[in-house]
Write an enzyme that holds these catalytic residues in place. Structure first.
Site, mmCIF file in Angstrom:
data_model
loop_
_atom_site.group_PDB
_atom_site.id
_atom_site.type_symbol
_atom_site.label_atom_id
_atom_site.label_comp_id
_atom_site.label_asym_id
_atom_site.label_seq_id
_atom_site.Cartn_x
_atom_site.Cartn_y
_atom_site.Cartn_z
ATOM 1 N N ASP A 33 -0.276 -5.171 -13.178
ATOM 2 C CA ASP A 33 -1.672 -5.531 -12.894
ATOM 3 C C ASP A 33 -2.570 -5.701 -14.123
ATOM 4 O OD1 ASP A 33 -0.651 -5.184 -10.392
ATOM 5 O OD2 ASP A 33 -2.015 -3.594 -9.778
ATOM 6 N N ASP A 45 -2.259 -7.750 -8.280
ATOM 7 C CA ASP A 45 -2.987 -7.713 -7.019
ATOM 8 C C ASP A 45 -3.360 -9.149 -6.666
ATOM 9 O OD1 ASP A 45 -2.871 -5.037 -6.563
ATOM 10 O OD2 ASP A 45 -4.999 -4.626 -6.843
ATOM 11 N N HIS A 48 -5.258 -10.321 -3.543
ATOM 12 C CA HIS A 48 -5.871 -9.989 -2.257
ATOM 13 C C HIS A 48 -6.522 -11.202 -1.601
ATOM 14 C CE1 HIS A 48 -5.124 -5.842 -3.009
ATOM 15 N NE2 HIS A 48 -6.042 -5.683 -3.945
ATOM 16 N N HIS A 60 -10.435 -8.189 2.181
ATOM 17 C CA HIS A 60 -9.297 -7.269 2.220
ATOM 18 C C HIS A 60 -9.749 -5.886 2.662
ATOM 19 C CE1 HIS A 60 -5.992 -4.779 0.393
ATOM 20 N NE2 HIS A 60 -5.301 -5.705 1.012
ATOM 21 N N HIS A 97 -12.020 -7.206 -5.690
ATOM 22 C CA HIS A 97 -11.294 -7.444 -6.939
ATOM 23 C C HIS A 97 -10.034 -8.263 -6.679
ATOM 24 C CE1 HIS A 97 -9.318 -3.869 -5.239
ATOM 25 N NE2 HIS A 97 -8.219 -4.258 -5.889
ATOM 26 N N LYS A 151 1.193 -8.676 -4.872
ATOM 27 C CA LYS A 151 1.092 -7.554 -3.940
ATOM 28 C C LYS A 151 -0.316 -7.485 -3.370
ATOM 29 C CE LYS A 151 0.364 -4.124 -7.681
ATOM 30 N NZ LYS A 151 -0.834 -3.402 -7.253
ATOM 31 N N CYS A 176 -1.624 2.335 -9.544
ATOM 32 C CA CYS A 176 -0.562 1.340 -9.361
ATOM 33 C C CYS A 176 0.618 1.545 -10.292
ATOM 34 C CB CYS A 176 -1.148 -0.063 -9.540
ATOM 35 S SG CYS A 176 -2.385 -0.464 -8.293
#
Length: 421
Positions: A171, A210, A212, A216, A249, A274, A319
């Site tokens: 990330d 990430d 999203h 989310h 984010h 993810k 994470c």
């Protein structure tokens, strides 16, 4: 009717005026059609050659770095083992029917274990034999084919020492570096990760991110809650999970979701998305937060004979830590690179550190890479137990906030050649 001669002064003057007026228009049209023709016929080849050149440069750089370090590209490990495995199988297939039955397995398992780990004692306990039989005989029909034996060992061998080394970079995206969910000093993790890649060539490098959708479930704005508070959410299957409320984010296709521009990305790096499901959050690069979905990361690493992973990035207490925990759960020898990672807070990092140490994840500095191969004597049967335990786990596990931080998801693996270049 009288016709004016073709060369009359009137016609000549009119033609001259028309030609003068039309000339700029004709030149503009010629330029447009000419540019279109050139772009159609030439630019695709130019664009293709530029991309090919970029890939060639990346490969040349990687080859040069491989040559300059005492690192060699691994041949697929299982290809080296296959002749010996086939020989052992035929030796113990007494009736020659192409299957190992329960009686024949009693002698086969001893040879297999000592082939994998010569340091094991000569006598193998019945309990350990049963453990290995259960690991290999996946369909539990008390008959094992050569291919079934090979595929089981292919899953098992990389987890007991040896195997390729992989770097999992977690990330390192704009929103976590300078954006809406900035992790303190995160840019230092980027620079340290880059330096590590320059000093040591990993066999495999995977980046999680990430990714999203809008609205989310982890966004405070979606739930109309205060930032950094926790709520309990009911999932589609009725499970209840604690969820931290974060700022918006890493929304798909936004600047915040892009990788930090200072991060080294090379041809052949793998990208794992993810957090793509709107109703469940994802921390690690292996599973979603309730293990309802598994990513391609484990399968891809094992298909490349990876046995040892080094994890870094942000945030170390969320994470990164969860990815390391799940890597160990999947049977990989796992190291977390502390100097290439940054936490949200020291308090939550100390809690995560305790969990990592309790789950056989070693926390090291990047100058210690590569770590010496661990002796296989204590790992062979332990790795088998972990893999078997992993198979038997329920489809999901959501027991409040602590389990939320145990696992995460990444639904899609993408080769960087098709996505980032």
């Amino acid at each position: 009717m009288v016709h004016a001669p073709s060369d009359s002064p009137f016609q000549t003057a009119a033609s001259a005026v028309i030609w003068i007026v039309a000339w700029p228009f004709r030149m503009c049209m010629a330029a447009v059609f000419g540019a279109w023709s050139i772009q159609k016929q030439y630019f695709p080849r130019v664009a293709g050659s530029v991309k090919e050149t970029i890939l060639q440069v990346h490969e040349q750089r990687r080859a040069a770095r491989l040559a300059s370090h005492e690192c060699t590209a691994f041949e697929p490990i299982m290809d080296q083992y296959r002749p010996k495995i086939s020989e052992m199988f035929k030796k113990h297939d007494a009736d020659g029917n192409g299957h190992i039955d329960k009686h024949e397995f009693e002698t086969l398992v001893v040879d297999v274990l000592h082939f994998l780990d010569p340091s094991l004692p000569p006598e193998i306990s019945r309990e350990d034999k049963e453990l290995i039989r259960e690991l290999i005989d996946k369909d539990r029909n008390n008959q094992i084919s050569e291919e079934e034996l090979f595929e089981s060992l292919k899953e098992w061998i990389p987890t007991i020492g040896g195997g390729r080394r992989a770097l999992i970079v977690v990330d390192l995206q704009n929103d976590f570096i300078t954006g809406s969910l900035q992790v303190p000093n995160a840019i230092d993790a980027v620079h340290a990760t880059n330096a590590l890649r320059q000093q040591f060539v990993f066999d495999v490098v995977a980046h999680t991110r990430d990714w999203h959708p809008k609205n989310h479930c982890s966004f405070a704005s979606t739930n109309k809650q205060q930032l950094f508070t926790s709520i309990y959410m009911t999932l589609e299957d009725g499970s209840v999970v604690e969820q931290m409320m974060w700022p918006d984010h890493c929304v798909q296709d936004t600047h915040g979701a892009k990788f930090c521009p200072e991060l080294i990305l090379e041809a052949g790096d793998v990208i794992i998305d993810k957090g793509t499901k709107i109703g469940i959050d994802s921390y690690s690069g292996f599973f979603d937060n309730c293990k309802q979905g598994e990513t391609l990361l484990q399968k891809q690493l094992k298909s490349l004979d990876v046995g040892e992973v080094y994890v870094c990035g942000v945030a170390m207490d969320y994470c990164v830590g969860c990815t390391a925990l799940d890597a160990a759960l999947c049977g990989f020898t796992t190291y977390l690179l502390e100097d290439c990672s940054k936490p949200v807070s020291e308090e939550s990092w100390e809690k995560m550190r305790t969990r990592l140490e309790q789950n056989e994840v070693q926390i090291i500095s990047s100058h210690m890479v590569p770590m010496p191969r661990r002796p296989t004597g204590r790992n062979t049967l332990e790795a088998a137990r972990r893999l078997l335990s992993r198979r038997k786990e329920p489809a999901h596990r959501c027991n409040g906030g602590h389990n939320m931080a145990r696992s995460a998801s990444a639904e899609v693996a993408i080769d960087i050649r098709s996505k980032e270049l």
